[in-house]
Design a protein around this motif. Structure first.
Motif, PDB file in Angstrom:
ATOM      1  N   VAL A  19     -30.247  40.544  32.809  1.00  0.00           N
ATOM      2  CA  VAL A  19     -29.852  41.508  33.836  1.00  0.00           C
ATOM      3  C   VAL A  19     -29.856  42.924  33.262  1.00  0.00           C
ATOM      4  O   VAL A  19     -30.326  43.884  33.907  1.00  0.00           O
ATOM      5  CB  VAL A  19     -28.463  41.156  34.397  1.00  0.00           C
ATOM      6  CG1 VAL A  19     -27.928  42.288  35.284  1.00  0.00           C
ATOM      7  CG2 VAL A  19     -28.516  39.856  35.185  1.00  0.00           C
ATOM      8  N   GLN A  20     -29.365  43.055  32.033  1.00  0.00           N
ATOM      9  CA  GLN A  20     -29.330  44.361  31.368  1.00  0.00           C
ATOM     10  C   GLN A  20     -30.744  44.910  31.152  1.00  0.00           C
ATOM     11  O   GLN A  20     -31.005  46.099  31.353  1.00  0.00           O
ATOM     12  CB  GLN A  20     -28.595  44.241  30.034  1.00  0.00           C
ATOM     13  CG  GLN A  20     -28.309  45.569  29.363  1.00  0.00           C
ATOM     14  CD  GLN A  20     -27.536  45.399  28.067  1.00  0.00           C
ATOM     15  OE1 GLN A  20     -27.357  44.275  27.572  1.00  0.00           O
ATOM     16  NE2 GLN A  20     -27.071  46.503  27.502  1.00  0.00           N
ATOM     17  N   VAL A  21     -31.654  44.033  30.764  1.00  0.00           N
ATOM     18  CA  VAL A  21     -33.049  44.437  30.556  1.00  0.00           C
ATOM     19  C   VAL A  21     -33.679  44.880  31.868  1.00  0.00           C
ATOM     20  O   VAL A  21     -34.362  45.919  31.939  1.00  0.00           O
ATOM     21  CB  VAL A  21     -33.863  43.285  29.922  1.00  0.00           C
ATOM     22  CG1 VAL A  21     -35.364  43.596  29.942  1.00  0.00           C
ATOM     23  CG2 VAL A  21     -33.411  43.030  28.499  1.00  0.00           C
ATOM     24  N   GLN A  22     -33.452  44.102  32.921  1.00  0.00           N
ATOM     25  CA  GLN A  22     -34.012  44.463  34.228  1.00  0.00           C
ATOM     26  C   GLN A  22     -33.470  45.807  34.707  1.00  0.00           C
ATOM     27  O   GLN A  22     -34.219  46.642  35.231  1.00  0.00           O
ATOM     28  CB  GLN A  22     -33.698  43.366  35.244  1.00  0.00           C
ATOM     29  CG  GLN A  22     -34.449  42.066  34.995  1.00  0.00           C
ATOM     30  CD  GLN A  22     -33.986  40.939  35.889  1.00  0.00           C
ATOM     31  OE1 GLN A  22     -32.886  40.979  36.453  1.00  0.00           O
ATOM     32  NE2 GLN A  22     -34.819  39.911  36.026  1.00  0.00           N
ATOM     33  N   ALA A  23     -32.173  46.040  34.497  1.00  0.00           N
ATOM     34  CA  ALA A  23     -31.566  47.308  34.895  1.00  0.00           C
ATOM     35  C   ALA A  23     -32.147  48.462  34.082  1.00  0.00           C
ATOM     36  O   ALA A  23     -32.406  49.557  34.619  1.00  0.00           O
ATOM     37  CB  ALA A  23     -30.053  47.246  34.721  1.00  0.00           C
ATOM     38  N   ALA A  24     -32.361  48.224  32.796  1.00  0.00           N
ATOM     39  CA  ALA A  24     -32.924  49.261  31.930  1.00  0.00           C
ATOM     40  C   ALA A  24     -34.342  49.609  32.350  1.00  0.00           C
ATOM     41  O   ALA A  24     -34.740  50.787  32.352  1.00  0.00           O
ATOM     42  CB  ALA A  24     -32.889  48.796  30.478  1.00  0.00           C
ATOM     43  N   GLN A  25     -35.119  48.590  32.693  1.00  0.00           N
ATOM     44  CA  GLN A  25     -36.497  48.830  33.134  1.00  0.00           C
ATOM     45  C   GLN A  25     -36.532  49.626  34.435  1.00  0.00           C
ATOM     46  O   GLN A  25     -37.334  50.563  34.599  1.00  0.00           O
ATOM     47  CB  GLN A  25     -37.222  47.491  33.312  1.00  0.00           C
ATOM     48  CG  GLN A  25     -37.513  46.771  32.005  1.00  0.00           C
ATOM     49  CD  GLN A  25     -38.010  45.356  32.203  1.00  0.00           C
ATOM     50  OE1 GLN A  25     -37.700  44.733  33.229  1.00  0.00           O
ATOM     51  NE2 GLN A  25     -38.739  44.835  31.235  1.00  0.00           N
ATOM     52  N   GLU A  26     -35.628  49.269  35.351  1.00  0.00           N
ATOM     53  CA  GLU A  26     -35.562  49.997  36.621  1.00  0.00           C
ATOM     54  C   GLU A  26     -35.136  51.452  36.397  1.00  0.00           C
ATOM     55  O   GLU A  26     -35.694  52.383  37.005  1.00  0.00           O
ATOM     56  CB  GLU A  26     -34.585  49.294  37.575  1.00  0.00           C
ATOM     57  CG  GLU A  26     -35.082  47.940  38.069  1.00  0.00           C
ATOM     58  CD  GLU A  26     -34.022  47.181  38.842  1.00  0.00           C
ATOM     59  OE1 GLU A  26     -32.893  47.725  38.998  1.00  0.00           O
ATOM     60  OE2 GLU A  26     -34.293  46.037  39.284  1.00  0.00           O
ATOM     61  N   ARG A  27     -34.156  51.643  35.504  1.00  0.00           N
ATOM     62  CA  ARG A  27     -33.691  53.013  35.224  1.00  0.00           C
ATOM     63  C   ARG A  27     -34.775  53.817  34.511  1.00  0.00           C
ATOM     64  O   ARG A  27     -34.961  55.014  34.801  1.00  0.00           O
ATOM     65  CB  ARG A  27     -32.421  52.971  34.371  1.00  0.00           C
ATOM     66  CG  ARG A  27     -31.873  54.344  34.001  1.00  0.00           C
ATOM     67  CD  ARG A  27     -31.626  55.193  35.226  1.00  0.00           C
ATOM     68  NE  ARG A  27     -31.388  56.599  34.900  1.00  0.00           N
ATOM     69  CZ  ARG A  27     -31.666  57.604  35.691  1.00  0.00           C
ATOM     70  NH1 ARG A  27     -32.219  57.396  36.891  1.00  0.00           N
ATOM     71  NH2 ARG A  27     -31.404  58.850  35.331  1.00  0.00           N
ATOM     72  N   ARG A  28     -35.528  53.185  33.610  1.00  0.00           N
ATOM     73  CA  ARG A  28     -36.632  53.882  32.926  1.00  0.00           C
ATOM     74  C   ARG A  28     -37.665  54.372  33.937  1.00  0.00           C
ATOM     75  O   ARG A  28     -38.123  55.524  33.876  1.00  0.00           O
ATOM     76  CB  ARG A  28     -37.292  52.950  31.923  1.00  0.00           C
ATOM     77  CG  ARG A  28     -38.496  53.556  31.185  1.00  0.00           C
ATOM     78  CD  ARG A  28     -39.278  52.479  30.489  1.00  0.00           C
ATOM     79  NE  ARG A  28     -39.784  51.488  31.449  1.00  0.00           N
ATOM     80  CZ  ARG A  28     -40.358  50.335  31.093  1.00  0.00           C
ATOM     81  NH1 ARG A  28     -40.490  50.030  29.815  1.00  0.00           N
ATOM     82  NH2 ARG A  28     -40.776  49.507  32.035  1.00  0.00           N
ATOM     83  N   ASN A  29     -38.014  53.500  34.884  1.00  0.00           N
ATOM     84  CA  ASN A  29     -39.003  53.871  35.886  1.00  0.00           C
ATOM     85  C   ASN A  29     -38.499  55.011  36.773  1.00  0.00           C
ATOM     86  O   ASN A  29     -39.236  55.954  37.095  1.00  0.00           O
ATOM     87  CB  ASN A  29     -39.368  52.662  36.739  1.00  0.00           C
ATOM     88  CG  ASN A  29     -40.065  51.574  35.924  1.00  0.00           C
ATOM     89  OD1 ASN A  29     -40.629  51.852  34.858  1.00  0.00           O
ATOM     90  ND2 ASN A  29     -40.031  50.339  36.408  1.00  0.00           N
ATOM     91  N   ALA A  30     -37.219  54.905  37.155  1.00  0.00           N
ATOM     92  CA  ALA A  30     -36.647  55.948  38.018  1.00  0.00           C
ATOM     93  C   ALA A  30     -36.547  57.282  37.271  1.00  0.00           C
ATOM     94  O   ALA A  30     -36.858  58.350  37.832  1.00  0.00           O
ATOM     95  CB  ALA A  30     -35.270  55.513  38.517  1.00  0.00           C
TER      96      ALA A  30
END
Length: 436
Positions: free
Chosen positions: A42-53
């Motif tokens: 979940v942390q990785v998915q959130a980090a990836q989403e935040r990186r893209n944003a």
């Protein structure tokens, strides 16, 4: 290997199952490991989403000539990238910790398996005979000898056809050299069993490798827990403890079509076991050796048919003793006496008049998807996109050396000779008796 999703949904059931096997509860530990793994994902998915944003926000900040915001966002993205650079290895480590913990958890017994501590709590099984009386009528009777029955090694040594001293000089204890007519009888028993299972029971004969890699032993659950019971052969191979290992692994990392199932394999191979936990037991004779021959039966089925296949496999193993006219009984093993990967096991115990007792000659087990998960062995139902794990079963059909022991002791004559069972005569060139 057990399904972590099932464990999350049924923690109390797992702990009860382990308690019935005499093991400590572990559901909370396993769930905690899974929670850590899931939280990281979940942390990785959130980090990836935040990186893209953040990357999009950087473009907007630069377009608005807001350099301060752009620099802050770029620093944030750099930190996220550094985290993600190590995240994959962290995920592998968390997966490995969970898999390692699951790998040493035994299978959960079926509900109808008797609860008990050891072999003394095993229960007689009459199967299709329904009652003990029906089973007694259907199964071969005990042979009555009008003289004091001897043990197999006494008979074999007196005939000068069984030599433990020569074997000890060659290889140490728990080995035997068979000679002449006894060597031929051992070969005959193995060939008889193979012919029976291929011609009458529909098994496909296989000649598998005797050396296997770690993954194969992991797949059938001998590794990592039972390494001390195995013989290592070089850096990358092990000698097989049973043909169950190569036969079951024939479907590893495969997706089968449901129409192919069931698959039924049989093999006659040498088996190699260190007998690490049997010091002082059965030190005389051929009952417990480091090297022995065995005919193995393996079935690969759908979940819906595995219980019926278990009964079928038992009947195939029983047929060996029926055709050899050897008295036996069948026992349902209790939870404390079952093998690590089994959900239910029947033992066939043959009568040995020399010992005046029953001894195991075959174990027949259903493992459900326990081994299939370790091997990633699956099948596809019709046109469905998804796959399901197969169910695996294995059984001795039977142990050749122990069948030889049973023939020697049951067919012994007062003059020291051994009558050749009718089923083996075609394989013995018509020989009537084994004698000096």
């Amino acid at each position: 290997m057990l399904d972590i999703k099932w464990i999350r949904d049924n923690p109390d059931a797992l702990d009860r199952a382990l308690a019935s096997r005499g093991a400590e509860p572990v559901s909370s530990k396993l769930i905690a490991l899974d929670e850590a793994r899931r939280a990281h994902i979940v942390q990785v998915q959130a980090a990836q989403e935040r990186r893209n944003a953040a990357s999009k926000e950087i473009g907007k900040a630069k377009g608005a000539k807001d350099e301060e915001t752009a620099q802050r966002l770029m620093a944030e993205v750099a930190t996220i990238k550094e985290f993600l650079a190590h995240a994959e290895e962290t995920e592998r480590q968390l997966n490995r910790e969970l898999d390692d913990a699951l790998a040493v958890i035994p299978n959960a017994p079926l509900e109808d398996v008797p609860v008990g501590a050891d072999e003394h709590d095993n229960v007689p099984y009459f199967g299709r005979y329904q009652t003990e009386e029906q089973a007694a009528v259907a199964r071969p009777k005990k042979r009555v000898h009008p003289f004091a029955a001897k043990e197999h090694f006494e008979i074999g040594e007196a005939l000068n056809l069984m030599d433990f001293e020569a074997a000890a000089k060659l290889s140490g204890s728990r080995f035997v050299v068979l000679k002449g007519q006894l060597a031929r009888m051992e070969r005959a028993i193995g060939q008889f069993m193979l012919d029976l299972h291929t011609n009458e029971h529909g098994y496909t004969e296989v000649q598998p490798p005797l050396l296997v890699k770690d993954d194969a032993l992991y797949g059938t659950a001998q590794l990592p827990k039972f390494a001390e019971d195995l013989f290592k052969a070089g850096e990358q191979h092990w000698l097989i403890p049973t043909a169950e290992v190569p036969l079951t692994n024939l479907v590893r990392e495969s997706i089968l079509d449901e129409k192919e199932l069931p698959l039924r394999f049989t093999a006659l191979t040498p088996c190699f076991r260190s007998e690490a936990g049997s010091a002082g037991r059965d030190t005389r004779g051929m009952l417990r050796q480091h090297q022995f021959n065995k005919v193995e039966l393996v079935s690969i089925t759908t979940p819906e048919t595995s219980i019926d296949e278990h009964e079928r496999m038992l009947s195939c193993a029983e047929a060996v003793l029926q055709k050899l006219d050897l008295h036996y009984r069948v026992m349902t093993l209790c939870t404390g006496d079952m093998g690590f990967g089994s959900r239910k096991t029947y033992d066939i115990e043959v009568w040995l008049p020399g010992q005046n007792t029953y001894r195991e000659i075959s174990s027949v087990s259903v493992c459900d998807d326990f081994q299939a998960r370790r091997m990633n062995a699956r099948y596809r139902q019709g046109a469905e996109k998804g796959t399901r794990f197969v169910h695996t079963l294995n059984g001795s059909g039977t142990a050749v050396g122990r069948a030889l022991i049973a023939v020697i002791e049951n067919y012994q004559n007062e003059d020291g000779s051994i009558t050749v069972p009718a089923a083996l005569k075609p394989y013995m060139g018509g020989l009537e008796k084994v004698d000096a």
